[in-house]
Write a protein that holds these residues in place. Structure first.
Motif, PDB file in Angstrom:
ATOM      1  N   ASP A  89       0.877  -1.184   0.000  1.00 23.07           N
ATOM      2  CA  ASP A  89       0.000   0.000   0.000  1.00 23.07           C
ATOM      3  C   ASP A  89       0.910   1.227   0.000  1.00 23.07           C
ATOM      4  N   ILE A  90       0.386   2.346  -0.494  1.00 25.23           N
ATOM      5  CA  ILE A  90       1.195   3.570  -0.445  1.00 25.23           C
ATOM      6  C   ILE A  90       1.210   4.178   0.947  1.00 25.23           C
ATOM      7  N   ASN A  91       0.278   3.761   1.794  1.00 30.77           N
ATOM      8  CA  ASN A  91       0.196   4.317   3.144  1.00 30.77           C
ATOM      9  C   ASN A  91       0.857   3.352   4.138  1.00 30.77           C
ATOM     10  N   THR A 127      -6.797  -4.537  -4.801  1.00 29.17           N
ATOM     11  CA  THR A 127      -7.919  -3.930  -4.056  1.00 29.17           C
ATOM     12  C   THR A 127      -7.625  -2.458  -3.765  1.00 29.17           C
ATOM     13  N   THR A 128      -7.103  -1.767  -4.760  1.00 32.05           N
ATOM     14  CA  THR A 128      -6.800  -0.342  -4.611  1.00 32.05           C
ATOM     15  C   THR A 128      -7.979   0.493  -5.114  1.00 32.05           C
ATOM     16  N   VAL A 129      -7.795   1.799  -5.133  1.00 28.01           N
ATOM     17  CA  VAL A 129      -8.782   2.722  -5.712  1.00 28.01           C
ATOM     18  C   VAL A 129      -9.030   2.327  -7.176  1.00 28.01           C
ATOM     19  N   THR A 132      -6.890   3.061 -10.309  1.00 28.31           N
ATOM     20  CA  THR A 132      -5.495   2.594 -10.316  1.00 28.31           C
ATOM     21  C   THR A 132      -5.374   1.097 -10.623  1.00 28.31           C
ATOM     22  N   HIS A 133      -6.496   0.381 -10.719  1.00 29.15           N
ATOM     23  CA  HIS A 133      -6.425  -1.078 -10.902  1.00 29.15           C
ATOM     24  C   HIS A 133      -5.565  -1.461 -12.099  1.00 29.15           C
ATOM     25  N   ASP A 134      -5.747  -0.730 -13.210  1.00 32.99           N
ATOM     26  CA  ASP A 134      -5.083  -1.120 -14.467  1.00 32.99           C
ATOM     27  C   ASP A 134      -3.563  -1.211 -14.318  1.00 32.99           C
ATOM     28  N   THR A 149      -8.728  -9.343  -9.406  1.00 30.01           N
ATOM     29  CA  THR A 149      -8.948  -7.925  -9.142  1.00 30.01           C
ATOM     30  C   THR A 149     -10.370  -7.671  -8.659  1.00 30.01           C
ATOM     31  N   GLU A 150     -10.464  -6.737  -7.725  1.00 27.30           N
ATOM     32  CA  GLU A 150     -11.787  -6.288  -7.315  1.00 27.30           C
ATOM     33  C   GLU A 150     -12.445  -5.608  -8.509  1.00 27.30           C
ATOM     34  N   LYS A 151     -13.769  -5.622  -8.492  1.00 27.76           N
ATOM     35  CA  LYS A 151     -14.504  -4.835  -9.475  1.00 27.76           C
ATOM     36  C   LYS A 151     -14.354  -3.380  -9.119  1.00 27.76           C
ATOM     37  N   PRO A 152     -14.488  -2.440 -10.029  1.00 27.71           N
ATOM     38  CA  PRO A 152     -14.562  -2.654 -11.467  1.00 27.71           C
ATOM     39  C   PRO A 152     -13.187  -2.991 -12.021  1.00 27.71           C
ATOM     40  N   LEU A 153     -13.158  -3.732 -13.146  1.00 28.02           N
ATOM     41  CA  LEU A 153     -11.872  -4.064 -13.765  1.00 28.02           C
ATOM     42  C   LEU A 153     -11.041  -2.793 -13.918  1.00 28.02           C
ATOM     43  N   HIS A 178     -16.640 -10.606  -9.332  1.00 28.48           N
ATOM     44  CA  HIS A 178     -18.064 -10.268  -9.392  1.00 28.48           C
ATOM     45  C   HIS A 178     -18.822 -11.214  -8.459  1.00 28.48           C
ATOM     46  N   ASN A 179     -18.686 -10.916  -7.167  1.00 32.17           N
ATOM     47  CA  ASN A 179     -19.245 -11.780  -6.131  1.00 32.17           C
ATOM     48  C   ASN A 179     -20.771 -11.826  -6.130  1.00 32.17           C
ATOM     49  N   TYR A 180     -21.430 -10.818  -6.745  1.00 30.73           N
ATOM     50  CA  TYR A 180     -22.902 -10.810  -6.730  1.00 30.73           C
ATOM     51  C   TYR A 180     -23.480 -12.056  -7.413  1.00 30.73           C
ATOM     52  N   HIS A 306      -0.173  10.299   6.772  1.00 32.34           N
ATOM     53  CA  HIS A 306       0.698   9.793   5.700  1.00 32.34           C
ATOM     54  C   HIS A 306       0.253  10.245   4.314  1.00 32.34           C
ATOM     55  N   ASP A 307      -1.073  10.296   4.089  1.00 32.19           N
ATOM     56  CA  ASP A 307      -1.526  10.613   2.718  1.00 32.19           C
ATOM     57  C   ASP A 307      -2.729  11.561   2.657  1.00 32.19           C
ATOM     58  N   GLY A 308      -3.230  11.996   3.812  1.00 28.82           N
ATOM     59  CA  GLY A 308      -4.352  12.943   3.812  1.00 28.82           C
ATOM     60  C   GLY A 308      -5.683  12.330   3.398  1.00 28.82           C
ATOM     61  N   TYR A 309      -5.779  11.002   3.394  1.00 27.82           N
ATOM     62  CA  TYR A 309      -7.031  10.314   3.008  1.00 27.82           C
ATOM     63  C   TYR A 309      -8.037  10.459   4.155  1.00 27.82           C
ATOM     64  N   ILE A 310      -9.116  11.227   3.907  1.00 29.46           N
ATOM     65  CA  ILE A 310     -10.167  11.446   4.905  1.00 29.46           C
ATOM     66  C   ILE A 310     -11.317  10.489   4.613  1.00 29.46           C
ATOM     67  N   GLY A 400     -21.032 -12.881   3.964  1.00 22.09           N
ATOM     68  CA  GLY A 400     -21.160 -11.680   3.147  1.00 22.09           C
ATOM     69  C   GLY A 400     -21.844 -11.958   1.821  1.00 22.09           C
ATOM     70  N   HIS A 401     -22.700 -11.022   1.390  1.00 23.45           N
ATOM     71  CA  HIS A 401     -23.443 -11.122   0.141  1.00 23.45           C
ATOM     72  C   HIS A 401     -24.169 -12.467   0.034  1.00 23.45           C
ATOM     73  N   GLY A 402     -24.890 -12.821   1.111  1.00 25.26           N
ATOM     74  CA  GLY A 402     -25.729 -14.019   1.108  1.00 25.26           C
ATOM     75  C   GLY A 402     -24.943 -15.304   0.955  1.00 25.26           C
TER      76      GLY A 402
HETATM   77  N1  LIG Z   1     -17.028  -6.561  -4.658  1.00 29.00           N
HETATM   78  C1  LIG Z   1     -17.509  -5.799  -3.678  1.00 29.00           C
HETATM   79  O1  LIG Z   1     -18.606  -6.048  -3.201  1.00 29.00           O
HETATM   80  C2  LIG Z   1     -16.658  -4.646  -3.159  1.00 29.00           C
HETATM   81  C3  LIG Z   1     -16.964  -4.042  -1.933  1.00 29.00           C
HETATM   82  C4  LIG Z   1     -16.151  -2.998  -1.478  1.00 29.00           C
HETATM   83  C5  LIG Z   1     -15.073  -2.550  -2.244  1.00 29.00           C
HETATM   84  N2  LIG Z   1     -14.799  -3.137  -3.435  1.00 29.00           N
HETATM   85  C6  LIG Z   1     -13.659  -2.679  -4.265  1.00 29.00           C
HETATM   86  O2  LIG Z   1     -12.465  -2.873  -3.525  1.00 29.00           O
HETATM   87  C7  LIG Z   1     -11.517  -1.854  -3.818  1.00 29.00           C
HETATM   88  C8  LIG Z   1     -11.049  -1.204  -2.521  1.00 29.00           C
HETATM   89  O3  LIG Z   1     -12.147  -0.605  -1.848  1.00 29.00           O
HETATM   90  P1  LIG Z   1     -11.976  -0.038  -0.358  1.00 29.00           P
HETATM   91  O4  LIG Z   1     -13.332   0.307   0.106  1.00 29.00           O
HETATM   92  O5  LIG Z   1     -11.157  -0.970   0.443  1.00 29.00           O
HETATM   93  O6  LIG Z   1     -11.147   1.302  -0.659  1.00 29.00           O
HETATM   94  P2  LIG Z   1     -10.085   2.010   0.307  1.00 29.00           P
HETATM   95  O7  LIG Z   1      -9.946   3.394  -0.194  1.00 29.00           O
HETATM   96  O8  LIG Z   1     -10.471   1.829   1.711  1.00 29.00           O
HETATM   97  O9  LIG Z   1      -8.753   1.205   0.072  1.00 29.00           O
HETATM   98  C9  LIG Z   1      -7.946   1.380  -1.052  1.00 29.00           C
HETATM   99  C10 LIG Z   1      -6.492   1.229  -0.614  1.00 29.00           C
HETATM  100  O10 LIG Z   1      -5.678   1.338  -1.787  1.00 29.00           O
HETATM  101  C11 LIG Z   1      -4.536   2.117  -1.416  1.00 29.00           C
HETATM  102  N3  LIG Z   1      -3.986   2.706  -2.639  1.00 29.00           N
HETATM  103  C12 LIG Z   1      -4.523   3.687  -3.379  1.00 29.00           C
HETATM  104  N4  LIG Z   1      -3.711   3.967  -4.413  1.00 29.00           N
HETATM  105  C13 LIG Z   1      -2.647   3.129  -4.296  1.00 29.00           C
HETATM  106  C14 LIG Z   1      -1.459   2.946  -5.070  1.00 29.00           C
HETATM  107  N5  LIG Z   1      -1.230   3.691  -6.147  1.00 29.00           N
HETATM  108  N6  LIG Z   1      -0.590   1.987  -4.667  1.00 29.00           N
HETATM  109  C15 LIG Z   1      -0.851   1.227  -3.578  1.00 29.00           C
HETATM  110  N7  LIG Z   1      -1.955   1.370  -2.813  1.00 29.00           N
HETATM  111  C16 LIG Z   1      -2.830   2.314  -3.175  1.00 29.00           C
HETATM  112  C17 LIG Z   1      -5.061   3.142  -0.430  1.00 29.00           C
HETATM  113  O11 LIG Z   1      -4.036   3.681   0.347  1.00 29.00           O
HETATM  114  C18 LIG Z   1      -6.039   2.304   0.364  1.00 29.00           C
HETATM  115  O12 LIG Z   1      -5.431   1.707   1.479  1.00 29.00           O
HETATM  116  C19 LIG Z   1     -12.207  -0.898  -4.786  1.00 29.00           C
HETATM  117  O13 LIG Z   1     -11.808  -1.188  -6.101  1.00 29.00           O
HETATM  118  C20 LIG Z   1     -13.671  -1.203  -4.607  1.00 29.00           C
HETATM  119  O14 LIG Z   1     -14.417  -0.982  -5.796  1.00 29.00           O
HETATM  120  C21 LIG Z   1     -15.568  -4.180  -3.888  1.00 29.00           C
END
Ligand SMILES: NC(=O)c1ccc[n+]([C@@H]2O[C@H](COP(=O)([O-])OP(=O)(O)OC[C@H]3O[C@@H](n4cnc5c(N)ncnc54)[C@H](O)[C@@H]3O)[C@@H](O)[C@H]2O)c1
Length: 466
Positions: A89-91, A127-129, A132-134, A149-153, A178-180, A306-310, A400-402
């Motif tokens: 993680d970056i944080n 599981t990042t923002v 940034t997934h790509d 990868t978490e959705k969305p791709l 796509h757990n749904y 560390h990163d100002g994430y509120i 989770g999710h039934g």
């Molecule tokens: N399938 C589902 O039901 C479901 C549910 C919740 C979240 N999600 C997905 O999971 C992912 C994460 O969601 P969340 O709620 O945990 O978000 P979050 O913001 O809490 O976590 C994201 C993490 O990624 C880190 N990050 C961001 N940019 C980065 C980078 N460049 N390098 C390394 N780390 C980085 C952040 O510091 C943070 O810790 C999202 O893509 C979201 O769509 C899916």
């Protein structure tokens, strides 16, 4: 009212019972009067035996989704099938908390490329923002790893094409979570449709309601900005669009959409940067005390420096630029027409769906959280043209999710080669098609014109999914 709602680790997972308790919901519900023809328990069975040696996995993005569904829950249920070899993680603060919370002793990294080289994972979990997934998907595949990868791709068509190209180049596997698809009542709908129970499906009415708690949560942080989430047409609706693609077994061809921001963002007289320290706490229905939840406090609040994430940002932030009400018309390559909508400030949470077929109609009103008595089962109503109506009941699954999340873990980590009669596993093409409907909807809502899916990437819509 919302002020004292207790939160689980993932605020999106607030249970139905908890909602009734905390909002003092009145018990008024009654079940439909039609005859019940089928009723089945869909409890999660004991885990199947893991196949082969433990897989070396690494995770990037130690937010709540990473540490719960893809961390602690994996260790609790699949530690005999997988081994964590790296967390990234970056944080650095969140990373350190994640390691303890998940319960692993693997190395941690703030540099993803270093993790690929030093930890040598077989599979990388992303599981990042969203936006940034790509970069992680492509880099992992280039390094010879498979990807979960978490959705969305991803969040736009250019990044989607880059992922498709990298997959072609490397031949690696991408699973989109796509757990749904794994929720028992949705699997039952799929089975009924595959069985041709209502003839050939010609159109679908699909309307999703996010409530004032879960819906609002998307406007508290990065999801509320298009450059991070791609709007909820991508971030959230990709779940719904994936279900449609899967249920209908066809690719989307054209999307025409509308959207507007009329409730959150600048649509209020007062605002602050975040809920903590807000002078409007007493008068704001959306006030949320993140410090009431220890996990969220330790994960986010304690690491803001560390990163100002509120994490408890203001839902009235004027920088919010996504839609909070959305509608789309989707035409499928097999001719099916879909009317879709999503509302983000509903008093209750769930969805209504109806499949209209040449021989009848299959419909459901699935309540995920509501201020009235919870029914013990989900119900699907089947009505034959010129015939009878009947109800199929599916008991709520555990987890989770039934129960869908546990089933997904089992398929990924224990029995990846097991038969998949309902085609629940989603690959990169499925992930791409779900996102491309959202991208097309966003473009259409902004530009006012229908958007052809074929115009977005090299993927060609097929009447029957390949
Ligand atoms: N399938 C589902 O039901 C479901 C549910 C919740 C979240 N999600 C997905 O999971 C992912 C994460 O969601 P969340 O709620 O945990 O978000 P979050 O913001 O809490 O976590 C994201 C993490 O990624 C880190 N990050 C961001 N940019 C980065 C980078 N460049 N390098 C390394 N780390 C980085 C952040 O510091 C943070 O810790 C999202 O893509 C979201 O769509 C899916």
């Amino acid at each position: 009212m919302a002020k004292d709602i207790p939160r689980t680790d993932d605020p999106h997972e607030l249970s139905r019972r908890q909602f009734i308790r905390t909002t003092g919901g009145v018990v008024t519900g009654s079940l439909l009067a039609a005859p019940v023809v089928s009723s089945a328990s869909e409890r999660v069975p004991p885990p199947p035996q893991a196949q082969g040696p433990r897989k070396r996995i690494a995770l990037v993005g130690t937010g709540i989704r990473g540490i719960s569904m893809w961390g602690r829950e994996v260790m609790a249920g699949s530690a005999d099938a997988v081994e964590y070899v790296g967390l990234c993680d970056i944080n650095p603060g969140r990373l350190a908390f994640a390691k303890g919370h998940i319960g692993v002793d693997c190395p941690t990294f703030t540099d993803f490329d270093r993790m690929l080289v030093e930890a040598r994972p077989e599979t990388v979990i992303v599981t990042t923002v969203d936006a940034t997934h790509d970069q992680f998907i492509v880099a992992a595949m280039e390094a010879g790893c498979d990807v979960i990868t978490e959705k969305p791709l991803t969040t736009d068509e250019v990044k989607c094409q880059a992922i498709l190209d990298a997959q072609q180049r490397t031949g690696r596997d991408i699973v989109v979570t796509h757990n749904y698809r794994y929720a028992p009542h949705r699997a039952r709908m799929k089975q009924l449709l595959m069985d041709g129970r209502i003839g050939r499906v010609t159109s679908v009415d699909f309307h999703w309601y996010l409530d004032v708690y879960h819906g609002a949560d998307y406007f508290r942080r990065w999801h509320g900005k298009e450059r991070f989430s791609g709007t909820l047409f991508v971030h959230k609706a990709c779940h719904h669009f994936d279900l449609l693609n899967w249920w209908l077994d066809s690719d989307p061809a054209q999307v025409y959409a509308n959207g507007a921001l009329e409730y959150y963002g600048s649509n209020n007289d007062f605002r602050h940067t975040q809920c903590r320290g807000c002078p409007h706490q007493d008068g704001c229905e959306h006030y949320w005390d993140i410090t009431a939840n220890e996990t969220l406090t330790r994960l986010y609040v304690d690491n803001e420096q560390h990163d100002g994430y509120i994490r408890d940002g203001c839902v009235w932030d004027e920088a919010i630029d996504i839609f909070d009400k959305m509608g789309a018309q989707i035409r499928y390559a097999n001719g099916v027409q879909v009317s879709y909508s999503c509302t983000t400030y509903s008093p209750y949470e769930g969805y209504r769906i109806a499949f209209n077929g040449t021989e009848g109609r299959l419909e459901a009103w699935i309540k995920e959280r509501q201020p009235w008595e919870e029914a013990p089962a989900d119900e699907i109503r089947l009505t034959d043209n010129f015939g009878q109506t009947e109800i199929v009941r599916i008991e709520h699954g555990d987890g989770g999710h039934g129960g869908g999340d546990i089933r997904l873990h089992d398929r990924l980590f224990r029995t990846p080669d097991a038969p998949d009669p309902l085609q629940q596993a989603a690959g990169f093409r499925d992930g791409a098609m779900a996102v491309l409907i959202g991208v097309a909807a966003r473009q259409s809502a902004r530009g006012g014109q229908p958007v052809e899916i074929a115009s977005l990437t090299s993927l060609t819509p097929e009447a029957v999914r390949p």
